[in-house]
Design a protein around this motif. Structure first.
Motif, PDB file in Angstrom:
ATOM      1  N   PHE A 250     -20.024 -21.893 -12.651  1.00  0.00           N
ATOM      2  CA  PHE A 250     -20.432 -22.616 -11.433  1.00  0.00           C
ATOM      3  C   PHE A 250     -20.672 -21.639 -10.287  1.00  0.00           C
ATOM      4  O   PHE A 250     -19.836 -20.776  -9.998  1.00  0.00           O
ATOM      5  N   PRO A 251     -21.824 -21.742  -9.624  1.00  0.00           N
ATOM      6  CA  PRO A 251     -22.115 -20.828  -8.518  1.00  0.00           C
ATOM      7  C   PRO A 251     -21.338 -21.207  -7.268  1.00  0.00           C
ATOM      8  O   PRO A 251     -20.899 -22.349  -7.108  1.00  0.00           O
ATOM      9  N   GLY A 252     -21.158 -20.249  -6.387  1.00  0.00           N
ATOM     10  CA  GLY A 252     -20.424 -20.498  -5.156  1.00  0.00           C
ATOM     11  C   GLY A 252     -20.181 -19.225  -4.385  1.00  0.00           C
ATOM     12  O   GLY A 252     -20.786 -18.183  -4.663  1.00  0.00           O
ATOM     13  N   PRO A 253     -19.284 -19.289  -3.432  1.00  0.00           N
ATOM     14  CA  PRO A 253     -19.035 -18.112  -2.579  1.00  0.00           C
ATOM     15  C   PRO A 253     -18.349 -16.958  -3.292  1.00  0.00           C
ATOM     16  O   PRO A 253     -18.376 -15.832  -2.811  1.00  0.00           O
TER      17      PRO A 253
ATOM     18  N   GLY B   4     -22.864 -21.993 -20.174  1.00  0.00           N
ATOM     19  CA  GLY B   4     -22.974 -22.596 -18.849  1.00  0.00           C
ATOM     20  C   GLY B   4     -23.986 -21.890 -17.971  1.00  0.00           C
ATOM     21  O   GLY B   4     -24.772 -22.534 -17.259  1.00  0.00           O
ATOM     22  N   GLU B   5     -23.982 -20.569 -18.003  1.00  0.00           N
ATOM     23  CA  GLU B   5     -24.927 -19.804 -17.193  1.00  0.00           C
ATOM     24  C   GLU B   5     -26.360 -20.082 -17.631  1.00  0.00           C
ATOM     25  O   GLU B   5     -27.262 -20.262 -16.797  1.00  0.00           O
ATOM     26  N   THR B   6     -26.574 -20.146 -18.949  1.00  0.00           N
ATOM     27  CA  THR B   6     -27.903 -20.457 -19.464  1.00  0.00           C
ATOM     28  C   THR B   6     -28.341 -21.852 -19.041  1.00  0.00           C
ATOM     29  O   THR B   6     -29.499 -22.064 -18.634  1.00  0.00           O
ATOM     30  N   ALA B   7     -27.419 -22.826 -19.128  1.00  0.00           N
ATOM     31  CA  ALA B   7     -27.747 -24.199 -18.738  1.00  0.00           C
ATOM     32  C   ALA B   7     -28.119 -24.281 -17.258  1.00  0.00           C
ATOM     33  O   ALA B   7     -29.086 -24.952 -16.883  1.00  0.00           O
TER      34      ALA B   7
END
Length: 467
Positions: free
Chosen positions: A79-82, A15-18
């Motif tokens: 998933f990025p976020g706070p 996921g991080e690579t994608a």
């Protein structure tokens, strides 16, 4: 840190690579669009300036993608976020779980209030709902997908467009997160068609067709994912020889190997001296090196068919027995948590920072937690089954609540299908059924609340007359 499983690190890495690749494509597109006005007409653009250049990874001989690890779920895990990943994806995953339960509650009772909040808070602590909703793994999406399909069937198109779109979206994403979920949903399509044709349940063809279309879309998206992974790695994704492992561990496969090898010519015959092996040991220890594992995977179906022809009664008996065993396996006793995750496995497939945060988590050594939740969850499931049985005896209530009837039938069907597919095709494993077992107490609380709501006006009226 949320709960993790050995596979979590692979999902997270994918996921991080994608996400990094998508960000690179967006950055290139933005850069090219910003500078395109300064490029004279007819000037050629370097190949490496293409927006797609960032996904053209060089071939890596030492990297082979796993076909059973969804990049779509990996994106959620990373998933990025706070908050630090994978917290952002876990919060969204837990919300989707609670949302599906809320829509089922509203379908049965008309509104969602404090009763729902109290029930879900209690189940989040005491049942496997809390464990799987908080684990960076796609397991909880099996239950989310089953419950979403049950709500759509129960409502029979009488839900609002937004609610219906949300539920179909949950089904689509659940199908994308793991192939076992997809197989359960495909089985639903076949059973729904049979139930419609035999008039067992009034399910509209539109509903059945929409479900089939969603699953076809998920297959297409999954195929696209596989193609991208193959291009990035330079070699096709590698699956796992689940059928061979199950048959060898269960007995019929070993009988066939003793009787037919080495003349049968299967790759598994070459390692016959190291067999039998427990199915997980077969998949992760016996089937190596990688070239040998790929041969086992390529011959998985043909070996299963050959074993079936060799002793059909033994194979049929094995799959029926293991399917029945899987139904009752709702604990977490054999499911490894953080303390059972090898450091080398974690670091090899994920950034060191994630592995370090996992090891520093407060629950890293909390083996007692899964043991306690397993005991309490088993009690809740048994109590839920008793409650559902009691409600079905209330003929007046059940007759007047066709939506609730359909909800109950489809959820129970989904739980049984999950056990059949996992137990028969893979092997019985408590995590496979524990991931959907929390649907029983959720469903029982919903139907009991609906029963109490129906009876409350009657009791109130009697009290008024007596006074």
């Amino acid at each position: 840190m949320p709960f993790v499983y050995p596979d979590t690190f692979t999902y997270f890495a994918y996921g991080e690579t994608a996400l990094q690749k998508v960000a690179g494509v967006v950055a290139n597109v933005w850069s090219l669009s910003a500078s395109s006005a300064d490029v004279p007409v007819g000037t050629s653009v370097p190949a490496d300036a293409s927006p797609l250049a960032s996904i053209r990874s060089p071939q890596q001989e030492n990297w082979t993608p796993r076909s059973g690890r969804s990049v779509y779920y990996g994106v959620l895990a990373a998933f990025p976020g706070p908050f630090a990943a994978p917290w952002n994806g876990i919060i969204l995953q837990a919300y989707c779980s609670a949302l599906a339960a809320a829509l089922a509650w509203r379908l049965a009772l008309g509104s969602v209030g404090m009763g729902y909040l109290a029930a879900m808070a209690g189940l989040g602590v005491a049942s496997t709902f809390g464990i799987f909703a908080s684990t960076a793994m796609p397991d909880v999406w099996a239950a989310i997908g089953i419950l979403s399909i049950a709500i759509l069937v129960a409502a029979q198109g009488r839900m609002g467009r937004i609610d219906s779109a949300v539920l179909w979206g949950l089904v689509l994403y659940a199908a994308l997160t793991h192939s076992s979920h997809l197989l359960v949903f495909v089985a639903f399509v076949g059973l729904f068609a049979i139930m419609r044709l035999t008039a067992i349940m009034a399910i509209s063809w539109k509903m059945i067709g929409t479900l089939a279309a969603v699953l076809v879309l998920s297959v297409g998206l999954d195929t696209g994912q596989r193609m991208v992974m193959e291009r990035a790695a330079g070699n096709p994704p590698l699956g796992m020889p689940f059928l061979t492992a199950h048959l060898v561990d269960g007995g019929p496969g070993m009988t066939f190997i003793r009787d037919a090898c080495p003349d049968a010519g299967f790759a598994v015959c070459e390692g016959a001296d190291e067999l039998p092996a427990e199915w997980r040991d077969f998949i992760f220890k016996f089937s190596s090196p990688q070239s040998y594992k790929r041969r086992l995977v390529d011959e998985d179906a043909s070996f299963a068919l050959a074993t079936l022809r060799h002793d059909p009664l033994a194979v049929i008996g094995l799959v029926l027995r293991d399917g029945a065993r899987q139904v009752m396996m709702i604990g977490l006793e054999t499911t490894p948590i953080r303390a059972a995750i090898g450091e080398s496995a974690a670091v090899a497939t994920s950034p060191g920072a994630l592995a370090q945060r996992v090891r520093e988590g407060r629950l890293y050594e909390a083996e007692w937690l899964y043991h306690s939740v397993s005991i309490i969850n088993t009690a809740l499931v048994l109590a839920g089954l008793v409650a559902l049985t009691f409600v079905t005896t209330q003929r007046h209530f059940m007759t007047g609540n066709s939506e609730l009837q359909r909800l109950m039938v489809v959820v129970i069907m989904g739980i049984i299908l999950n056990a059949a597919i996992c137990g028969m095709l893979v092997s019985p494993y408590d995590r496979f059924q524990a991931r959907v077992a929390w649907l029983i107490p959720v469903l029982s609380i919903i139907v009991l609340a609906a029963l109490l709501k129906e009876r409350r006006p009657r009791y109130t009226k009697i009290k008024v007359i007596n006074s």
